[in-house]
Scaffold this motif. Structure first.
Motif, PDB file in Angstrom:
ATOM      1  N   PHE A 257      42.231  29.869  42.237  1.00 14.79           N
ATOM      2  CA  PHE A 257      42.119  30.930  41.142  1.00 14.79           C
ATOM      3  C   PHE A 257      42.351  32.536  41.651  1.00 14.79           C
ATOM      4  O   PHE A 257      41.919  32.599  42.488  1.00 14.79           O
ATOM      5  CB  PHE A 257      40.981  30.739  40.372  1.00 14.79           C
ATOM      6  CG  PHE A 257      41.083  29.294  39.600  1.00 14.79           C
ATOM      7  CD1 PHE A 257      41.455  28.847  38.654  1.00 14.79           C
ATOM      8  CD2 PHE A 257      39.983  28.284  40.231  1.00 14.79           C
ATOM      9  CE1 PHE A 257      41.454  27.425  38.018  1.00 14.79           C
ATOM     10  CE2 PHE A 257      39.879  27.162  39.631  1.00 14.79           C
ATOM     11  CZ  PHE A 257      40.733  26.566  38.569  1.00 14.79           C
ATOM     12  N   ASP A 258      42.971  33.066  40.748  1.00 16.17           N
ATOM     13  CA  ASP A 258      42.872  34.513  41.030  1.00 16.17           C
ATOM     14  C   ASP A 258      41.700  35.233  40.857  1.00 16.17           C
ATOM     15  O   ASP A 258      41.231  36.232  41.568  1.00 16.17           O
ATOM     16  CB  ASP A 258      44.001  35.278  40.091  1.00 16.17           C
ATOM     17  CG  ASP A 258      45.340  34.976  40.550  1.00 16.17           C
ATOM     18  OD1 ASP A 258      45.615  34.770  41.805  1.00 16.17           O
ATOM     19  OD2 ASP A 258      46.308  34.883  39.646  1.00 16.17           O
TER      20      ASP A 258
ATOM     21  N   GLY B 267      43.058  32.006  36.082  1.00 16.61           N
ATOM     22  CA  GLY B 267      41.896  32.756  35.958  1.00 16.61           C
ATOM     23  C   GLY B 267      40.929  31.750  35.048  1.00 16.61           C
ATOM     24  O   GLY B 267      41.256  31.145  34.084  1.00 16.61           O
ATOM     25  N   VAL B 268      39.535  31.973  35.518  1.00 17.92           N
ATOM     26  CA  VAL B 268      38.458  31.220  34.504  1.00 17.92           C
ATOM     27  C   VAL B 268      37.633  32.214  33.773  1.00 17.92           C
ATOM     28  O   VAL B 268      36.870  32.981  34.696  1.00 17.92           O
ATOM     29  CB  VAL B 268      37.970  30.089  35.084  1.00 17.92           C
ATOM     30  CG1 VAL B 268      36.934  29.450  34.405  1.00 17.92           C
ATOM     31  CG2 VAL B 268      38.952  29.110  35.680  1.00 17.92           C
ATOM     32  N   LEU B 269      37.257  32.197  32.434  1.00 15.50           N
ATOM     33  CA  LEU B 269      36.299  32.982  32.005  1.00 15.50           C
ATOM     34  C   LEU B 269      35.077  31.931  31.354  1.00 15.50           C
ATOM     35  O   LEU B 269      35.543  31.127  30.419  1.00 15.50           O
ATOM     36  CB  LEU B 269      36.683  33.791  30.967  1.00 15.50           C
ATOM     37  CG  LEU B 269      37.612  35.070  31.486  1.00 15.50           C
ATOM     38  CD1 LEU B 269      38.818  35.188  30.830  1.00 15.50           C
ATOM     39  CD2 LEU B 269      36.872  36.091  31.717  1.00 15.50           C
ATOM     40  N   ILE B 270      33.753  31.895  31.748  1.00 13.03           N
ATOM     41  CA  ILE B 270      32.803  31.091  31.196  1.00 13.03           C
ATOM     42  C   ILE B 270      32.050  32.045  30.463  1.00 13.03           C
ATOM     43  O   ILE B 270      31.372  32.891  30.986  1.00 13.03           O
ATOM     44  CB  ILE B 270      32.158  30.689  32.485  1.00 13.03           C
ATOM     45  CG1 ILE B 270      32.986  29.774  33.562  1.00 13.03           C
ATOM     46  CG2 ILE B 270      30.749  29.961  31.899  1.00 13.03           C
ATOM     47  CD1 ILE B 270      32.223  29.229  34.802  1.00 13.03           C
ATOM     48  N   THR B 271      31.942  31.587  29.322  1.00 18.69           N
ATOM     49  CA  THR B 271      31.319  32.427  28.238  1.00 18.69           C
ATOM     50  C   THR B 271      29.746  31.942  28.244  1.00 18.69           C
ATOM     51  O   THR B 271      29.407  30.531  28.280  1.00 18.69           O
ATOM     52  CB  THR B 271      31.678  32.227  26.908  1.00 18.69           C
ATOM     53  OG1 THR B 271      31.753  30.919  26.619  1.00 18.69           O
ATOM     54  CG2 THR B 271      33.154  32.667  26.922  1.00 18.69           C
TER      55      THR B 271
ATOM     56  N   LEU C 202      44.855  31.788  31.451  1.00 17.84           N
ATOM     57  CA  LEU C 202      43.302  32.056  31.262  1.00 17.84           C
ATOM     58  C   LEU C 202      42.740  30.987  30.544  1.00 17.84           C
ATOM     59  O   LEU C 202      43.167  30.391  29.476  1.00 17.84           O
ATOM     60  CB  LEU C 202      43.137  33.242  30.605  1.00 17.84           C
ATOM     61  CG  LEU C 202      43.632  34.351  31.134  1.00 17.84           C
ATOM     62  CD1 LEU C 202      43.171  35.764  30.248  1.00 17.84           C
ATOM     63  CD2 LEU C 202      43.284  34.944  32.620  1.00 17.84           C
ATOM     64  N   SER C 203      41.519  30.229  31.245  1.00 16.28           N
ATOM     65  CA  SER C 203      40.887  29.109  30.456  1.00 16.28           C
ATOM     66  C   SER C 203      39.472  29.824  29.994  1.00 16.28           C
ATOM     67  O   SER C 203      38.809  30.258  30.862  1.00 16.28           O
ATOM     68  CB  SER C 203      40.740  28.056  31.223  1.00 16.28           C
ATOM     69  OG  SER C 203      41.696  26.985  31.137  1.00 16.28           O
TER      70      SER C 203
END
Length: 399
Positions: free
Chosen positions: A309-310, A271-275, A122-123
């Motif tokens: 990416f998932d 997986g990517v999480l953009i805050t 995860l990023s």
């Protein structure tokens, strides 16, 4: 009248840096014993049951029937659980569970020639500072570890805030060696395993960051001209291959810029999480960030980088439900991106910021240190966010 003496900016900045470093060291000495690394608190029976995914009454029954090891008990009969206790109990429960993976929900090996679960990477990213990347990344890593996953936190931010939160002083501990830079540098990189640090969270390891990571940004253009292999975008994934079998989840805390380090993490991610903080200035910055990201990732994709990416999700951060304009921005984002906006937002909380004053997280501080409703509200918000991310990971594993 003579003018004031000119300021030599390099000298003044160095003096400021030394003053700040000394003040921070004194602050740490007041917060922790001089020769001690941080230690994790113990958990109440209610907290233990929640983390194990069982009821408090079932936990008491397990103790009464001596089906799990005993734990520390106060004179009044209250049990307290260390993170090591929780892991031991989790393994006992899993060994006797009717369905595999009931209590240990990490990766499963393949059977009958089928491949096993891949490591989830995860990023957490955004190129605007103050968007809550580090706060989100460390709380996710800690929550996963407390729930029995094997976790590696990777700090690729030269500012090394994640490393600092784990009780290190990167400007001293990893100034010349021992950071993630040593595993991805172009000249004589070290094995990834040699830079991993154990933390005070059982099941959670750290690959530290530090200022020397800036060297990767400076050296990459020369490495590209000289065709040094693997190229920058593949170096992180290649380095991680040595240790990925030891972990279920790898969490990247990315720097607040779209440089070579961030792209190397993205090319290793599943997986990517953009805050995003819900105000229009931050959303406008995110618009630029997304456009730049797409353009740069097109380039590395054409060069052969893996771009599958998932999942990708927008994580609403520092949210104040009573703030009308913020509600409008969140509604705007949900209308625009639909299910890619996470259901659970991370609330703005004095408990989270106050815990940070002593370089701690909500999962580390005692409930008694805060007003109960403030603490509970922050904890519920964090758990909702991290449990939603956990569900995405489980979904990616086909469960």
């Amino acid at each position: 009248m003579a003018g004031s003496d000119p300021i030599h900016i390099n000298t003044r900045i160095r003096e400021n840096a030394q003053s700040l470093a000394s003040a921070l060291e004194q602050h740490m000495l007041k917060s922790f014993a001089p020769d001690a690394r941080k230690q994790l608190r113990v958990f109440s029976a209610g907290e233990a049951a929640d983390l194990l995914g069982i009821s408090a009454s079932f936990l008491r029954k397990l103790h009464f029937e001596e089906r799990i090891p005993d734990v520390a008990t106060s004179a009044g009969g209250r049990r307290s659980y260390s993170a090591e206790d929780l892991l031991t109990i989790r393994h006992h429960l899993e060994a006797n569970a009717k369905a595999r993976g009931t209590y240990l929900k990490g990766r499963r090996p393949g059977t009958d020639g089928e491949p096993g679960d891949k490591v989830q990477v995860l990023s957490f990213l955004n190129f605007k500072g103050g968007s809550g990347k580090t706060t989100s990344a460390i709380h996710a890593a800690q929550r996963f570890a407390l729930k029995g996953y094997r976790v590696l936190a990777v700090d690729i931010d030269p500012q090394a805030s994640l490393t600092t939160l784990f009780g290190y002083q990167p400007e001293y501990d990893f100034l010349h060696a021992g950071s993630i830079y040593d595993a991805i540098r172009y000249e004589d990189p070290l094995p990834f395993s040699s830079i991993i640090q154990k933390t005070y969270f059982p099941g959670l390891d750290l690959a530290p960051g530090g200022l020397i990571l800036q060297e990767f940004e400076h050296e990459t253009p020369t490495a590209l001209r000289n065709n040094i292999q693997p190229p920058f975008y593949a170096r992180m994934a290649a380095a991680l291959q040595e240790v990925e079998n030891d972990y279920d989840i790898i969490v990247f805390d990315c720097p607040p810029q779209l440089g070579y380090l961030t792209m190397s993490a993205l090319c290793a991610s599943t997986g990517v999480l953009i805050t995003v903080v819900p105000n229009m200035l931050d959303v406008a910055s995110m618009s630029q960030f997304l456009q730049m990201s797409a353009d740069l990732l097109d380039v590395v994709s054409n060069a052969g980088a893996r771009m599958e990416f998932d999942f990708l999700r927008f994580l609403i951060n520092r949210y104040e439900p009573s703030d009308g304009p913020q509600q409008q921005v969140v509604a705007f984002l949900r209308q625009l991106f639909g299910s890619e906006v996470m259901v659970a937002p991370m609330l703005k909380s004095t408990a989270i910021s106050d815990a940070g004053l002593t370089q701690q997280t909500i999962y580390e501080v005692e409930r008694s240190a805060f007003h109960r409703s403030t603490y509970d509200r922050a904890m519920e918000s964090l758990n909702a966010v991290n449990d939603e991310i956990e569900a995405l990971l489980q979904q990616a594993w086909g469960r």
